[in-house]
Design an enzyme around this catalytic site. Structure first.
Site, short mmCIF file in Angstrom:
data_model
loop_
_atom_site.label_atom_id
_atom_site.label_comp_id
_atom_site.label_asym_id
_atom_site.label_seq_id
_atom_site.Cartn_x
_atom_site.Cartn_y
_atom_site.Cartn_z
N TYR A 1 -57.37 -92.78 7.37
CA TYR A 1 -57.47 -91.93 6.63
C TYR A 1 -58.13 -90.87 7.07
CZ TYR A 1 -62.48 -93.26 6.63
OH TYR A 1 -64.11 -93.90 7.27
N ASP A 31 -69.18 -102.37 8.19
CA ASP A 31 -69.04 -101.20 9.23
C ASP A 31 -69.63 -100.27 9.38
OD1 ASP A 31 -66.86 -100.45 11.19
OD2 ASP A 31 -65.49 -99.21 9.93
N GLN A 85 -61.59 -87.97 11.18
CA GLN A 85 -60.59 -89.19 10.57
C GLN A 85 -61.05 -90.23 11.21
OE1 GLN A 85 -56.76 -87.63 12.31
NE2 GLN A 85 -56.80 -88.95 13.46
N ASP A 86 -60.44 -91.46 10.21
CA ASP A 86 -60.50 -92.66 10.72
C ASP A 86 -59.76 -93.53 10.94
OD1 ASP A 86 -61.83 -95.31 11.21
OD2 ASP A 86 -63.33 -95.23 10.18
#
Length: 351
Positions: A72, A191, A68-69
């Site tokens: 999301y 990113d 996960q981030d």
């Protein structure tokens, strides 16, 4: 409490109406963004049903969770006997739907455009019948890299040999170069970090997450962003200070990413007394004191050859150039990719 979604053959009329409304809302936004971005060119994306998504992930069960981030989670799922990576965006009140709409559709549209490049995670389809679209990508057997530039296999971190690390670094550079050079408007990822890199069964690097990406106006070298977006430790200080995004914004982030892969250390570390130190300052300090051996991931030292040590040294020098204070002193990504290819070939040419 776990949210429940429409299940195959069981939803009430209210639930079905809600799913239909999500489909219409998401579909209209998606179509608008696609038309605006693609200039009439067709980009095929398969439509998956909510029943397929829920069955594949067992209603987004933790047993299917991969990583996960902030915004999301990734799940593994099987649809029609094929494995997929399924990306589900957060719906909580903190992130808020309206704050995330642009990023979500950025991810869909740009990921679709990158699907013909081998170093991007290929978007295969989506389901619009959720509050946020759920995205379906190709399966990556080795999952995503972690904050130390490694991968977790059977619950333990797997040690990647130097040759694989160099290959991964080169392929990430190839992906970012494609963003910067393949389209009339330069696309800035904003990113770039190991956690956004997936690895397939052949350890091929697949860059993902284009949600923060932004295009420069045609013929322009920079654009002023409304917000500074990215990940602490990887954000270009010039971008953070001025809010101006340039192609060198990605060059800096890639330099940090390469240092993480080389050292096996995270971009930001906690040192004595709880203070934080960035990987860049640590590597600069070690290099200034002639301690290159301490830059290399110590787990590699027993197996690394003299030729590979020269490759590591060249990669460290390149990464530090990427992170120069002034952006005009940094190389372009196309040059970075070229140099990494040459570094990789150097050992083959000398043998």
């Amino acid at each position: 409490m776990k949210k429940q979604y429409l299940k195959s053959g069981s939803g009430t009329r209210k639930e079905k109406d809600k799913a239909k409304r999500w489909f219409l809302d998401n579909g209209s936004i998606f179509l608008r963004e696609l038309v605006a971005d693609c200039n009439g060119k067709s980009i095929p994306i398969r439509s998956f049903s909510p029943e397929q998504i829920l069955k594949a992930t067992n209603n987004f069960d933790s047993s299917c969770f991969v990583s996960q981030d902030v915004y999301y989670k990734w799940y593994r799922g099987e649809i029609e006997d094929r494995s997929y990576m399924i990306k589900r965006f957060s719906e909580d009140e903190i992130t808020g739907k309206r704050h995330r709409v642009k990023e979500v559709y950025n991810d869909i549209v740009l990921s679709a455009r990158m699907s013909n490049h081998s170093n991007f995670l290929q978007l295969l389809g989506c389901c619009l019948e959720f509050p946020f679209p759920v995205l379906v990508f190709e399966f990556a057997e080795h999952g995503a890299m972690n904050q130390r530039g490694g991968v977790i296999v059977n619950g333990e971190e797997s040690l990647l040999p130097w040759s694989v690390r160099l290959k991964i670094g080169k392929e990430i550079a190839n992906a970012v170069t494609y963003l910067h050079t393949a389209f009339p408007k330069i696309i800035i990822h904003r990113d770039v970090k190991p956690m956004h890199v997936f690895l397939d069964k052949n350890w091929t690097a697949k860059l993902s997450d284009l949600s923060f990406s932004i295009s420069l106006p045609e013929g322009k070298s920079r654009i002023e962003a409304e917000w500074v977006l990215g990940t602490f430790g990887y954000i270009d200080p010039l971008y953070h200070k001025t809010c101006f995004v340039t192609e060198y914004t990605d060059v800096y982030s890639f330099g940090i990413c390469l240092l993480v892969i080389i050292t096996g250390k995270p971009a930001i570390m906690t040192i004595s007394d709880g203070d934080l130190q960035g990987i860049l300052s640590l590597v600069r300090e070690l290099c200034e004191n002639g301690k290159l051996d301490e830059v290399i991931d110590p787990r590699l030292m027993k197996d690394i050859t003299s030729g590979q040590r020269l490759q590591v040294e060249a990669c460290v020098v390149l990464a530090l150039r990427c992170c120069k204070e002034r952006d005009e002193d940094r190389p372009k990504m196309i040059q970075v990719a070229k140099e990494l290819k040459q570094i990789e070939a150097s050992l083959k040419n000398s043998s």
